[in-house]
Design a protein around this motif. Structure first.
Motif, PDB file in Angstrom:
ATOM      1  N   TYR A 350       0.901  -1.263   0.140  1.00  0.00           N
ATOM      2  CA  TYR A 350      -0.040  -0.177  -0.018  1.00  0.00           C
ATOM      3  C   TYR A 350       0.831   1.240  -0.145  1.00  0.00           C
ATOM      4  O   TYR A 350       1.050   2.112   0.916  1.00  0.00           O
ATOM      5  CB  TYR A 350      -1.046  -0.060   1.373  1.00  0.00           C
ATOM      6  N   GLY A 393      -1.737  -1.590  -3.402  1.00  0.00           N
ATOM      7  CA  GLY A 393      -3.047  -1.062  -3.302  1.00  0.00           C
ATOM      8  C   GLY A 393      -3.085   0.219  -3.199  1.00  0.00           C
ATOM      9  O   GLY A 393      -2.007   1.007  -2.987  1.00  0.00           O
ATOM     10  N   THR A 394      -4.264   1.134  -3.290  1.00  0.00           N
ATOM     11  CA  THR A 394      -5.472   0.392  -3.355  1.00  0.00           C
ATOM     12  C   THR A 394      -5.866  -0.050  -4.691  1.00  0.00           C
ATOM     13  O   THR A 394      -6.977  -0.785  -4.921  1.00  0.00           O
ATOM     14  CB  THR A 394      -6.553   1.502  -2.948  1.00  0.00           C
ATOM     15  N   GLN A 397      -7.409  -3.709  -5.305  1.00  0.00           N
ATOM     16  CA  GLN A 397      -8.696  -3.996  -4.882  1.00  0.00           C
ATOM     17  C   GLN A 397      -9.464  -3.766  -6.099  1.00  0.00           C
ATOM     18  O   GLN A 397     -10.531  -4.487  -5.925  1.00  0.00           O
ATOM     19  CB  GLN A 397      -8.916  -2.907  -3.811  1.00  0.00           C
ATOM     20  N   PHE A 401      -8.569  -8.292  -6.398  1.00  0.00           N
ATOM     21  CA  PHE A 401      -8.964  -8.773  -5.013  1.00  0.00           C
ATOM     22  C   PHE A 401     -10.410  -9.730  -4.987  1.00  0.00           C
ATOM     23  O   PHE A 401     -10.571 -10.373  -4.005  1.00  0.00           O
ATOM     24  CB  PHE A 401      -9.229  -7.427  -4.273  1.00  0.00           C
ATOM     25  N   HIS A 405     -10.483 -12.724  -2.650  1.00  0.00           N
ATOM     26  CA  HIS A 405     -11.615 -12.760  -1.574  1.00  0.00           C
ATOM     27  C   HIS A 405     -12.620 -14.138  -1.867  1.00  0.00           C
ATOM     28  O   HIS A 405     -13.122 -14.663  -0.803  1.00  0.00           O
ATOM     29  CB  HIS A 405     -12.332 -11.431  -1.426  1.00  0.00           C
ATOM     30  N   ASN A 436      -7.674   1.395   4.138  1.00  0.00           N
ATOM     31  CA  ASN A 436      -8.088   0.205   3.353  1.00  0.00           C
ATOM     32  C   ASN A 436      -7.099  -1.073   3.409  1.00  0.00           C
ATOM     33  O   ASN A 436      -7.573  -2.172   3.328  1.00  0.00           O
ATOM     34  CB  ASN A 436      -7.902   0.876   1.664  1.00  0.00           C
ATOM     35  N   CYS A 437      -5.918  -0.814   3.630  1.00  0.00           N
ATOM     36  CA  CYS A 437      -5.086  -1.778   3.821  1.00  0.00           C
ATOM     37  C   CYS A 437      -5.497  -2.744   4.939  1.00  0.00           C
ATOM     38  O   CYS A 437      -5.610  -4.088   4.949  1.00  0.00           O
ATOM     39  CB  CYS A 437      -3.599  -1.270   3.908  1.00  0.00           C
ATOM     40  N   GLN A 440      -8.832  -4.834   4.113  1.00  0.00           N
ATOM     41  CA  GLN A 440      -8.471  -5.815   3.450  1.00  0.00           C
ATOM     42  C   GLN A 440      -7.948  -7.076   4.039  1.00  0.00           C
ATOM     43  O   GLN A 440      -8.443  -8.191   4.005  1.00  0.00           O
ATOM     44  CB  GLN A 440      -7.511  -5.542   2.262  1.00  0.00           C
ATOM     45  N   SER A 441      -7.110  -7.024   4.947  1.00  0.00           N
ATOM     46  CA  SER A 441      -6.654  -7.960   5.653  1.00  0.00           C
ATOM     47  C   SER A 441      -7.715  -8.593   6.626  1.00  0.00           C
ATOM     48  O   SER A 441      -7.738  -9.873   6.872  1.00  0.00           O
ATOM     49  CB  SER A 441      -5.226  -7.791   6.554  1.00  0.00           C
TER      50      SER A 441
END
Ligand SMILES: O=P(O)(O)OC[C@H]1O[C@](O)(CO)[C@@H](O)[C@@H]1O
Length: 561
Positions: A350, A393-394, A397, A401, A405, A436-437, A440-441
């Motif tokens: 990121y 990132g982002t 995403q 991503f 996911h 955002n980082c 996401q995790s």
């Protein structure tokens, strides 16, 4: 073992392995443990408020958090035993002390010596390695200072405003990545990189530049790589066309281990910066291959970059495994690749300035550990290096991503991010990036159940019929592992630490795979065949390959009329 796993793992010794279990025994125990170990990460966090503390470690401000991976104290205990059984401490010592651990090329592996500026280092084949390193570093510093200050000019006396580095693989990827990463520190000439033999690359680079104010650095360990030599010839013609043959000496410099070949190309010896066969191409940005980085940021910042890497070397060498960031990153990498059999790892910085880090790590990891033969020449018993890929990132995403996911494969993700950006007036951007980082995790780990998806839709007034149809598509399985590497700010020292962290991680995994991480025979065959095919493509020889290759050649000829 569960509460404090780090007590279950012995300190790294420098003697022979102290465990009496074999690597194969421990590998079997890991497979058995995979069946019984943690699977539901939401539960694991709910049951253990100390989980983050247990499965994260720091080196100064740099934090490695692997608590969102499906490991527990037993996993880490077994992985620690595996490191001992594979003699990680002994192999590490062998590398740092210059033993010829690159057995297929009979070479030492001493990129760590390039960033040890203490002057007190090792002697190799009667040569004081550190003295040699410091002498080249000083010469680079003098040259780079002269270019940056304008003391060293082009043939017409004009100041150098642009530097083009011509190289490929390790003679390109590291400098490209680091130059972009350290953009806030640039105060020298603009730097450009040409690697691809595709004429478009050099054409599009030269087109905006003035030969009178351009310096070309030809960077090639071997000085035989066809892409680099072809681009270097084109650049030479460009200089000669504009400024005459005599100008070549003012507009070229070289970085290589093959000093005789550089001389034959016509580059003056006081503009040639050497390095040594104990520096692998993909480990060479710390050597004179880093010259364009130094010209961009200055010798002092370049030394900070080296010092950061040395700090990580010392950490790797001296810290017990249970607190040792590269060792832990490698052990968890092994767990994912060999025990869990995940085929890939995604590197998602990121940080826009780390945009080229995934490409750099592709070479570092895949050229080092993409092997099928053990050190003793047998077939490997387990999978080796994973597919490494990624994007910043982002941006990622909004691209891939979805698959991370909800796709059918589990791909561990490695997030890298700084707490602080370099633009204080754009703090909101950094806050959004961080949010955002972390999100996401969290999403990869927690997922979303069907019941949660249905409840969320109901709360938004969606009809029962629509919920039935759409809710399954809104389910996230969760339990998708990710690692986060968090640090204060991306400065030269931190970049040095980050790259050294990954270099040593690759080494650790190579030791556990029982392979030689320092050769690259797998790139040879394609090179040989390309050499054979060139006269066929040029029309000087008849095609005489397999039917597909010959068919493609015939079709090329048809298209070219
Ligand atoms: O610096 P050289 O000798 O031109 O080699 C460039 C690259 O080619 C390789 O040998 C293989 O593609 C890499 O390992 C190396 O970094």
């Amino acid at each position: 073992m569960r509460v404090v796993w780090y007590c279950a793992v012995r300190l790294p010794s420098e003697g022979p392995p102290v465990t009496d279990k074999t690597v194969a025994d421990i590998r079997k125990s890991l497979v058995a443990h995979l069946r019984d170990g943690p699977k539901d990460m939401r539960k694991a966090f709910a049951n253990d408020p100390q989980r983050f503390k247990s499965f994260s470690r720091t080196q100064d401000d740099m934090l490695l958090d692997w608590s969102k991976c499906a490991v527990d104290a037993d996993t880490m205990g077994l992985l620690g035993e595996l490191a001992e059984a594979a003699d990680l401490p002994g192999r590490r010592k062998a590398m740092f002390t210059g033993k010829k651990i690159n057995v297929t090329e009979n070479r030492s592996v001493l990129h760590t010596a390039l960033r040890n500026l203490s002057g007190k280092g090792i002697t190799l084949d009667g040569q004081n390695v550190q003295a040699d390193v410091l002498s080249v570093l000083d010469a680079m510093g003098r040259f780079s200072d002269a270019v940056r200050s304008g003391k060293l000019t082009g043939a017409t006396g004009k100041r150098i405003t642009d530097v083009i580095n011509i190289g490929i693989g390790g003679s390109d990827l590291g400098p490209v990545m680091a130059t972009l990463a350290l953009a806030p520190y640039h105060d020298g000439p603009r730097t450009h990189y040409v690697s691809n033999v595709d004429g478009a690359h050099i054409h599009d680079t030269l087109i905006g530049l003035d030969p009178a104010t351009t310096l070309v650095i030809v960077a090639s360990k071997t000085f035989t790589t066809v892409e680099t030599m072809t681009n270097a010839e084109t650049a030479r013609k460009w200089i000669i066309r504009a400024l005459g043959k005599e100008a070549v000496k003012n507009h070229f410099a070289a970085v290589s281990t093959a000093l005789d070949k550089v001389a034959a190309f016509g580059i003056e010896s006081d503009r040639v910066f050497g390095f040594w066969d104990w520096v692998g191409g993909r480990y060479s940005l710390w050597s004179a291959i880093g010259l364009p980085i130094m010209i961009a940021i200055g010798a002092m910042r370049f030394r900070e970059f080296l010092a950061g890497a040395h700090e990580m070397d010392e950490h790797f060498l001296k810290t017990p495994i249970q607190k040792n960031l590269p060792a832990l990153l490698g052990l968890v990498g092994y767990w994912h690749r060999v025990t869990c059999k995940y085929p890939a790892r995604a590197i998602i910085p990121y940080d826009q300035r780390l945009a080229r880090l995934p490409a750099y790590l592709q070479q570092l990891d895949m050229e080092s550990n993409g092997k099928s033969v053990t050190l003793s020449g047998g077939r490997v018993a387990t999978p080796t290096g994973p597919l490494v890929w990624g994007e910043p990132g982002t941006n990622g995403q909004h691209a891939f991503f979805q698959l991370l996911h909800q796709g059918t494969d589990t791909i561990p993700v490695e997030f890298l991010i700084a707490a602080e950006g370099h633009e204080p007036d754009l703090k909101q951007h950094q806050d959004l990036l961080l949010a955002n980082c972390l999100a996401q995790s969290e999403a990869l780990m927690k997922g979303r159940t069907l019941a949660e998806a249905q409840a969320q839709m109901r709360s938004k007034g969606v009809s029962a019929e629509e919920i039935k149809k759409i809710a399954p598509h809104r389910v996230f399985s969760g339990n998708r592992p990710s690692i986060t590497i968090l640090y204060c700010m991306l400065d030269p020292r931190t970049l040095g630490r980050l790259i050294a962290l990954y270099e040593h991680r690759v080494f650790v995994e190579g030791v556990l795979f029982d392979i030689n991480s320092f050769d690259q025979w797998g790139v040879e065959l394609g090179k040989e065949l390309a050499t054979n095919l060139l006269p066929v493509i040029e029309g000087k020889q008849k095609p005489s390959s397999d039917a597909s290759t010959d068919g493609l050649v015939a079709y090329i000829r048809k298209l070219r009329g």
